[in-house]
Structures are given as C-alpha cells and as structure tokens.
Design a protein around this motif. Sequence first.
Motif, mmCIF file in Angstrom:
data_model
loop_
_atom_site.group_PDB
_atom_site.id
_atom_site.type_symbol
_atom_site.label_atom_id
_atom_site.label_comp_id
_atom_site.label_asym_id
_atom_site.label_seq_id
_atom_site.Cartn_x
_atom_site.Cartn_y
_atom_site.Cartn_z
ATOM 1 N N PHE A 100 0.815 -1.213 0.000
ATOM 2 C CA PHE A 100 0.000 0.000 0.000
ATOM 3 C C PHE A 100 0.851 1.267 0.000
ATOM 4 N N GLY A 101 1.820 1.364 0.907
ATOM 5 C CA GLY A 101 2.625 2.576 1.019
ATOM 6 C C GLY A 101 3.411 2.870 -0.237
ATOM 7 N N VAL A 102 3.942 1.839 -0.867
ATOM 8 C CA VAL A 102 4.702 1.995 -2.100
ATOM 9 C C VAL A 102 3.817 2.559 -3.210
ATOM 10 N N GLU A 103 2.595 2.054 -3.310
ATOM 11 C CA GLU A 103 1.677 2.523 -4.350
ATOM 12 C C GLU A 103 1.267 3.976 -4.116
ATOM 13 N N VAL A 104 1.041 4.345 -2.872
ATOM 14 C CA VAL A 104 0.632 5.725 -2.570
ATOM 15 C C VAL A 104 1.733 6.713 -2.953
ATOM 16 N N VAL A 105 2.980 6.452 -2.559
ATOM 17 C CA VAL A 105 4.039 7.413 -2.876
ATOM 18 C C VAL A 105 4.357 7.415 -4.369
ATOM 19 N N ARG A 106 4.138 6.298 -5.042
ATOM 20 C CA ARG A 106 4.353 6.280 -6.494
ATOM 21 C C ARG A 106 3.438 7.287 -7.176
ATOM 22 N N LEU A 107 2.190 7.337 -6.748
ATOM 23 C CA LEU A 107 1.235 8.276 -7.333
ATOM 24 C C LEU A 107 1.464 9.698 -6.835
ATOM 25 N N LEU A 108 1.808 9.837 -5.555
ATOM 26 C CA LEU A 108 2.022 11.165 -4.995
ATOM 27 C C LEU A 108 3.216 11.861 -5.635
ATOM 28 N N ALA A 109 4.242 11.106 -6.015
ATOM 29 C CA ALA A 109 5.456 11.692 -6.576
ATOM 30 C C ALA A 109 5.198 12.445 -7.878
ATOM 31 N N SER A 110 4.098 12.133 -8.565
ATOM 32 C CA SER A 110 3.796 12.803 -9.831
ATOM 33 C C SER A 110 2.966 14.068 -9.634
ATOM 34 N N ARG A 111 2.627 14.391 -8.411
ATOM 35 C CA ARG A 111 1.789 15.562 -8.140
ATOM 36 C C ARG A 111 2.651 16.734 -7.673
ATOM 37 N N PRO A 112 2.206 17.966 -7.957
ATOM 38 C CA PRO A 112 2.978 19.135 -7.512
ATOM 39 C C PRO A 112 2.937 19.271 -5.998
ATOM 40 N N VAL A 140 8.451 13.845 9.080
ATOM 41 C CA VAL A 140 8.355 12.683 8.209
ATOM 42 C C VAL A 140 6.942 12.141 8.280
ATOM 43 N N ILE A 141 6.446 11.712 7.123
ATOM 44 C CA ILE A 141 5.156 11.035 7.036
ATOM 45 C C ILE A 141 5.429 9.628 6.521
ATOM 46 N N PHE A 142 5.246 8.622 7.380
ATOM 47 C CA PHE A 142 5.356 7.235 6.947
ATOM 48 C C PHE A 142 4.018 6.813 6.354
ATOM 49 N N VAL A 143 4.048 6.168 5.205
ATOM 50 C CA VAL A 143 2.832 5.636 4.585
ATOM 51 C C VAL A 143 2.980 4.123 4.545
ATOM 52 N N ASP A 144 2.055 3.418 5.229
ATOM 53 C CA ASP A 144 2.265 1.991 5.428
ATOM 54 C C ASP A 144 0.931 1.305 5.661
ATOM 55 N N ALA A 145 0.900 0.001 5.446
ATOM 56 C CA ALA A 145 -0.254 -0.816 5.833
ATOM 57 C C ALA A 145 -0.022 -1.287 7.261
ATOM 58 N N ASP A 234 -4.357 11.873 -1.718
ATOM 59 C CA ASP A 234 -4.828 13.228 -1.420
ATOM 60 C C ASP A 234 -4.476 13.627 0.012
ATOM 61 N N LEU A 235 -4.703 12.712 0.940
ATOM 62 C CA LEU A 235 -4.458 13.007 2.347
ATOM 63 C C LEU A 235 -2.965 13.206 2.616
ATOM 64 N N ALA A 236 -2.115 12.363 2.040
ATOM 65 C CA ALA A 236 -0.672 12.515 2.222
ATOM 66 C C ALA A 236 -0.201 13.851 1.666
ATOM 67 N N GLY A 237 -0.775 14.254 0.529
ATOM 68 C CA GLY A 237 -0.416 15.544 -0.043
ATOM 69 C C GLY A 237 -0.825 16.704 0.854
ATOM 70 N N GLU A 238 -2.032 16.611 1.434
ATOM 71 C CA GLU A 238 -2.502 17.653 2.352
ATOM 72 C C GLU A 238 -1.588 17.755 3.570
ATOM 73 N N LEU A 239 -1.231 16.613 4.135
ATOM 74 C CA LEU A 239 -0.364 16.603 5.311
ATOM 75 C C LEU A 239 1.008 17.186 4.986
ATOM 76 N N ALA A 240 1.560 16.809 3.828
ATOM 77 C CA ALA A 240 2.880 17.308 3.438
ATOM 78 C C ALA A 240 2.850 18.818 3.229
ATOM 79 N N ARG A 241 1.800 19.325 2.577
ATOM 80 C CA ARG A 241 1.706 20.768 2.354
ATOM 81 C C ARG A 241 1.571 21.519 3.674
#
Length: 273
Positions: A100-112, A140-145, A234-241
Amino acid sequence: MSVGSGSRVRLRPKARADVLDATLDGRVAVVDSVEQDESGAIQLAVTLADDPGRDLGEAGLPGHRFFYAPSEVEPLGDDAGRARVLVAGVGNVFLGDDGFGVEVVRLLASRPLPAGVDVVDFGIRGMDLVYALQRGYDSVIFVDAAPRGERPGTLTVLEVDPADPHLCAGVASVETHGMDPVRVLRLAAELGPAPRRVLILACEPATVPSGGPDEDLVTDLSEPVRAAVETAVDLAGELARDLAGRPAASPSDAPGRASEDPELEQTGGGGRR
C-alpha cells in the motif's frame, strides 16, 4: 544566484545526449560538492533529492552521483527557514496489501508539492530509510499498511512522539522483511538527530501473506485497500503541504509531543468520514 555544497537545484542538462540526461531533466538534486575537471572547467557533483540511496552518491559511488556544469542547473532558491518534509512509502509489493505505502508514494510523486517536500519509495530498505532520516528533515510522514482492528481500507493518521523513551526502547536493528516505521525511527534517533514531527498514514489491510516458503507471492492490493489509495494520496499531499508550510525547527527547539488523541483523522473504504 550562487550555488554551492548543499544547494537544491533542478537539473537542466543542455545536451541531453543520452537517455540518462533525458531521464534526469527536471529532477530536483542536491549539490554535494563543487569540483574542477582536467580541463579546468567547474563541475557540480549532485545527488538526486528523492534517491533513497543518496548516501551512496555522497560516498562517490556511480549511479547515485552525477556531474553537471553550473549552466545546466537551475537554483531553487534559499530554503533557509523552510521546513523540510519526507514522505516515506514503506512495504513489500510482493505481500499483497503490504505494498500500500509503495503505491501511494508512487502516485504522490507525480503531483505538484511545495519545495522542501521529498517523496521516496523505500520499500523494505530499512537502513536506507534510517540514513535518510539523518538528512535534516523537520517532519516525516510514513505511509504503510498496519493492522489496527479496523475495517479493511480504513485510513488512520497517527502522530507519535520521537522523544518517547518507551518507543521501541532498545531497538538496535531493522527487519528487512516487514519494516516497522517506528523501529526505523527509533534506530535513527539513536544514531543522531531525527525529524521532530512524525506522522504515520496507515491503511487497514484485508490480507497480508506471511511470505513463507510455501506461500505464493501476491502483487495485487485487495479491493478495499485499492479503493483507499486515491484518498490516501490526497491526504498525504494535504499533510505534506501543511507540514511544509510551518517554519523549520531550530536546533534549540524541543521535540514536539504526541497528540493526546493520536487519531488525528480516519477514513474508511476510500472515503473521508
């Protein structure tokens, strides 16, 4: 604008003579050193900001360290005072929902995302993540199952206190099969300065194979976890911003304390609630 060791730049190779230059065009890098070649020309030795093996580049190993003329980089400006945030995707893509975490950051990396936010897929490379946490990130934001007894696909945001002495006290190693972000954080803190703000974006898995010798590999996410991926991005992006918008911590600042209610936000089945 001057560029020196530690400067963040965007690569703009002029010749683009090979596939590597075309691939690196537009990537954000960090200047490791300023050097002079045999002809006397100035060259910038850089490592990619989102390379989990940046420490290998800093050690001079090829494949993680690249050379460009000053005219081939675009300075990103002075980031002094700006918080630096690492979004770290962890998990094993061959163990079903553990990817799960790998897939989320793969998609997030393409967003501004704002300057100072690095999105990196660490997979099961625990020591790479430990070293990355030593690079001056404020948060740091860890994204994980993570199984928490919720309905599969439920997203939970937890905040932990890296200064908590009970946080996996005495941990001296990192497993490479099932990487626990909290263990990684504890080891990083034992080695040196670690991020002062730590969030975990966790997803309740439906199934996670153990990876035993008689068990088949599973490369697909389950339906409820797959349905939660876009919401998690979306949520990871909000937290990072949000974290990037905070001022950078000074060395004299005390580490932040964990929230009394660690469940900052929960979502289920791919939707917010």
